[in-house]
Design an enzyme around this catalytic site. Structure first.
Site, mmCIF file in Angstrom:
data_model
loop_
_atom_site.group_PDB
_atom_site.id
_atom_site.type_symbol
_atom_site.label_atom_id
_atom_site.label_comp_id
_atom_site.label_asym_id
_atom_site.label_seq_id
_atom_site.Cartn_x
_atom_site.Cartn_y
_atom_site.Cartn_z
ATOM 1 N N HIS B 216 -6.929 -3.077 3.332
ATOM 2 C CA HIS B 216 -7.777 -2.731 2.280
ATOM 3 C C HIS B 216 -8.880 -2.180 2.864
ATOM 4 C CE1 HIS B 216 -5.492 -4.621 -1.358
ATOM 5 N NE2 HIS B 216 -4.605 -4.523 -0.501
ATOM 6 N N SER B 220 -3.781 2.044 2.099
ATOM 7 C CA SER B 220 -2.520 2.198 2.486
ATOM 8 C C SER B 220 -2.647 3.813 3.197
ATOM 9 C CB SER B 220 -1.428 2.319 1.538
ATOM 10 O OG SER B 220 -1.430 0.980 0.963
ATOM 11 N N LYS B 244 6.395 -0.745 -9.753
ATOM 12 C CA LYS B 244 6.989 0.002 -8.794
ATOM 13 C C LYS B 244 7.645 -1.233 -7.919
ATOM 14 C CE LYS B 244 7.647 3.989 -5.890
ATOM 15 N NZ LYS B 244 7.080 4.997 -5.248
ATOM 16 N N ASP B 245 6.594 -1.945 -7.313
ATOM 17 C CA ASP B 245 6.915 -2.990 -6.560
ATOM 18 C C ASP B 245 8.074 -4.300 -7.194
ATOM 19 O OD1 ASP B 245 5.385 -2.250 -4.431
ATOM 20 O OD2 ASP B 245 4.120 -3.514 -4.539
ATOM 21 N N GLU B 288 21.117 -15.200 16.334
ATOM 22 C CA GLU B 288 21.363 -14.624 14.977
ATOM 23 C C GLU B 288 21.032 -12.864 15.193
ATOM 24 O OE1 GLU B 288 22.364 -16.698 12.839
ATOM 25 O OE2 GLU B 288 20.764 -16.919 11.538
#
Lengths: 287, 421
Positions: B216, B220, B244-245, B288
């Site tokens: 922040h 972004s 959107k998220d 894994e």
């Protein structure tokens, strides 16, 4: 366009690699159709009861099943009295009592299946040196699970089709040829019979067991168990029923899981659709 | 870079609190009015998806810990008890098991997005480094979590991985004994792994807060990789990116549910349903899936110490990535040469993952060697070199210009969103 191609290639590589992980040394167990296969598949209680009968009359002589209690049998469709009656057929050790002595009593539904041997040493001593593994989770502890268990139970020399034997002989001959080639020899052993595999005397040939030599002698055959519901007592039925039963002991919540899954996925499809519409509407004034 | 206007409210209680503890202002500036570039594509969803996965892992993990017994004699059975007798236990345990994989999927895509769009470049170097720290912590946490069910792969995976430290000259053996708390992987090992597996997720939360704080500071990055020139290039986080998220979360959970409900053991290994047995080694010990590329790098060289060094270096190199890439252009959209090498790197990583689960001989060994060589060549040679010799395409003047195709419409559209509730 390029991105899509690269993505497809990456996806294919991942799919291939996952497939390769399953390829064991031997041959693949043939795929069977199970009542619990697929998205909507559920356990067939009648089959589970038959499988339990096979387990109880044959497997339980040597194999423990520590994770299953008599009370769990209610899920196979037995009612409370039947579960109590089944449990009462067994004696379990309890105690110590007020005198400090251990004592035997008939099993109750809350008791777990009793172990056929007091300890691992006793199990090994009675079984030619090998401890019969606990069967509770067997269907999840082997790749291909119930398919493998069914194929293995039908994979002894007398039971397996000639074509499968030939396939194994070819694979092993090819392995010998490669091994000889690597150290610069032209001569190699051709495998033409089960004897040529050179298995130890203490083990039986099994087409699907890794390395082909299994310590367990063929446990099942036609007429091994007499089914109460009139299902033909064939080796294939016995093998399939007990494999299905072992899938249930390994994953008792399978039915609940799939039913919940269908509801959750329907909800998420609608929910995502609504969110997508909301997103489109919200963003409409930006573009 | 904070929002245009400060947080305002008519609620007297909120005002009173916010004056003394500006928590409402902070939330508003972080999640509501926070100005974000208007052109973020769906690859930018994976940060919030990783955050969601972290929360899901912590919540299910705490519930599982209430029923789990970290003792070598009881651990396996306590997990099976969760699966069979605890109400909804199978669901919680399968969510925890599968969300671990989906957490890695989200974070890996998030990392490759950063690589493609140059999100690690100035002034976001510390943001990137904190991300690599999170990735390392995740790997440590996942590794120790896989040990807890105390199956065959738990035990032998723990044995193989902890034994790597024995490659360190002189003190290696002592370090391994110290890690184990004994002379083999045993109860003290399981106990400390449980303690650390419970601790590290909260350390991750701490680093995630720093990660978001650093994010922040400058906001972004975006698909064009150019800085915002003014308010016309930005939109408030809410409602545009919250919705959107949220849509991204819906799709993510949909794919997750397919695995959770219809193939919950697909990403695991059948051997982990066999109780740990120190006297019987599995035919193939494989970690894994998310560790497979690193496992392939480890085994690509015949020397144990060099393998360990290369494996750790493959992550370590990401810490200095902002200074290895000399190109002033962030986004691959304007880097005609590097763009291709990005895809080569991705293919090399997938190839390493494939090779990692094969026995290290023949074709898989050859492929893992080539891919390992490329991985280091990419970061250590290609990136510094391309920064000098590549001729980037011309950059657009502003974010709003290519989005709105000209730049005359924006004044209208950009003024409006701020008024939206």
């Amino acid at each position: 366009m390029m991105k899509k191609l690269v993505f497809a290639a990456a996806a294919a590589a991942v799919a291939m690699s996952l497939g390769a992980a399953q390829a064991a040394e031997g041959i693949q167990a043939p795929k069977s159709t199970w009542s619990f296969s697929g998205i909507f598949g559920t356990f067939d209680q009648a089959q589970l009861q038959r499988g339990y009968q096979v387990y109880k009359e044959v497997c339980a002589g040597c194999h423990a099943m520590d994770l299953i209690a008599f009370r769990n049998l209610a899920e196979l469709g037995y009612n409370e009295d039947e579960v109590k009656a089944i449990a009462a057929e067994y004696d379990v050790t309890d105690g110590p009592d007020d005198e400090g002595e251990m004592f035997d009593r008939p099993a109750r539904p809350s008791d777990y299946f009793p172990n056929p041997f007091p300890n691992a040493k006793a199990a090994a001593a009675s079984n030619g040196g090998s401890v019969p593994p606990d069967l509770s989770l067997m269907a999840k502890a082997r790749a291909a699970g119930p398919d493998y268990l069914k194929a293995m139970l039908m994979g002894y020399e007398e039971d397996v089709p000639e074509s499968v034997l030939q396939q194994i002989f070819e694979i092993e001959t090819e392995k010998n040829r490669k091994r000889a080639e690597e150290i610069g020899l032209t001569d190699y052993n051709r495998v033409e019979s089960v004897e040529d595999l050179g298995l130890p005397d203490t083990s039986s040939f099994n087409a699907y067991f890794p390395g082909y030599g299994i310590a367990m002698a063929a446990p099942l055959g036609d007429e091994a168990v007499e089914y109460a519901d009139g299902t033909p007592a064939t080796l294939e039925n016995h093998a399939a029923d007990v494999a299905a039963f072992l899938m249930w002991t390994a994953e008792p919540a399978l039915d609940d899981r799939k039913q919940m899954g269908i509801k959750v996925i329907i909800f998420l499809l609608i929910f995502s659709g609504v969110l997508y519409a909301a997103k489109r509407k919200c963003w409409a004034d930006l573009h | 870079m904070s929002s245009g206007q400060p947080f305002q409210t008519n609620n007297a209680i909120i005002k009173w609190i916010d004056h003394r503890l500006p928590i409402f202002s902070l939330t508003n500036d972080t999640l509501v009015d926070y100005p974000a570039p208007r052109n973020l594509n769906y690859w930018w969803n994976f940060g919030s998806l990783a955050g969601l996965a972290l929360v899901v892992m912590i919540v299910t993990g705490i519930v599982l810990a209430m029923q789990y017994t970290p003792h070598v004699d009881y651990a396996f059975d306590s997990v099976e008890r969760i699966m069979r007798d605890v109400n909804g236990g199978w669901l919680i345990r399968y969510i925890h098991m599968n969300m671990a994989s989906f957490f890695f999927i989200a974070v890996i895509i998030h990392i490759f997005r950063g690589l493609y769009y140059g999100s690690y470049k100035a002034p976001r170097e510390i943001l990137w480094i904190l991300g690599v720290v999170i990735f390392l912590l995740m790997m440590a946490t996942a590794f120790m979590g896989y040990v807890l069910p105390w199956g065959q792969m738990s035990f032998w995976g723990a044995t193989v991985i902890t034994n790597l430290f024995s490659a360190i000259p002189l003190v290696g053996e002592s370090i391994v004994t110290w890690l184990w708390g004994g002379f083999s992987v045993n109860n003290p090992t399981l106990n400390r792994f449980f303690a650390l597996h419970y601790l590290l997720p909260f350390v991750i939360v701490g680093v995630v807060i720093l990660h978001i704080w650093a994010l922040h500071r400058f906001g972004s990055n975006n698909p064009l990789g150019i800085d915002a020139k003014g308010p016309q290039d930005k939109i408030p986080f809410h409602p545009y990116y919250t919705v959107k998220d949220a849509f991204g979360v819906g799709v993510f959970l949909l794919i997750f549910s397919v695995f959770l409900f219809f193939a919950p053991n697909f990403l695991g290994h059948p051997d982990n349903y066999i109780p740990a047995n120190p006297l019987s080694t599995p035919a193939h010990i494989v970690p894994e899936w998310y560790f497979l590329p690193f496992y392939a790098i480890l085994r690509s060289v015949p020397d144990k110490l060099l393998g360990v060094v290369l494996m750790f270096a493959s992550i370590g190199i990401l810490f200095i990535l902002p200074w290895l890439d000399r190109s002033p252009v962030r986004s691959c959209k304007f880097r005609p040469v590097y763009k291709w090498f990005f895809w080569v790197l991705l293919i090399a990583c997938v190839a390493l993952g494939w090779a990692g689960q094969e026995a290290p001989e023949g074709a898989p060994l050859y492929i893992s060697r080539v891919a390992t060589a490329y991985y280091f060549f990419h970061f250590l040679v290609l990136l510094p070199l391309l920064g000098v010799i590549e001729r980037p395409k011309p950059l657009p003047a502003s974010i709003a210009e290519p989005v709105l195709g000209g730049g005359e419409v924006w004044s209208n559209a950009a003024a409006k969103p701020m008024e939206k509730a």
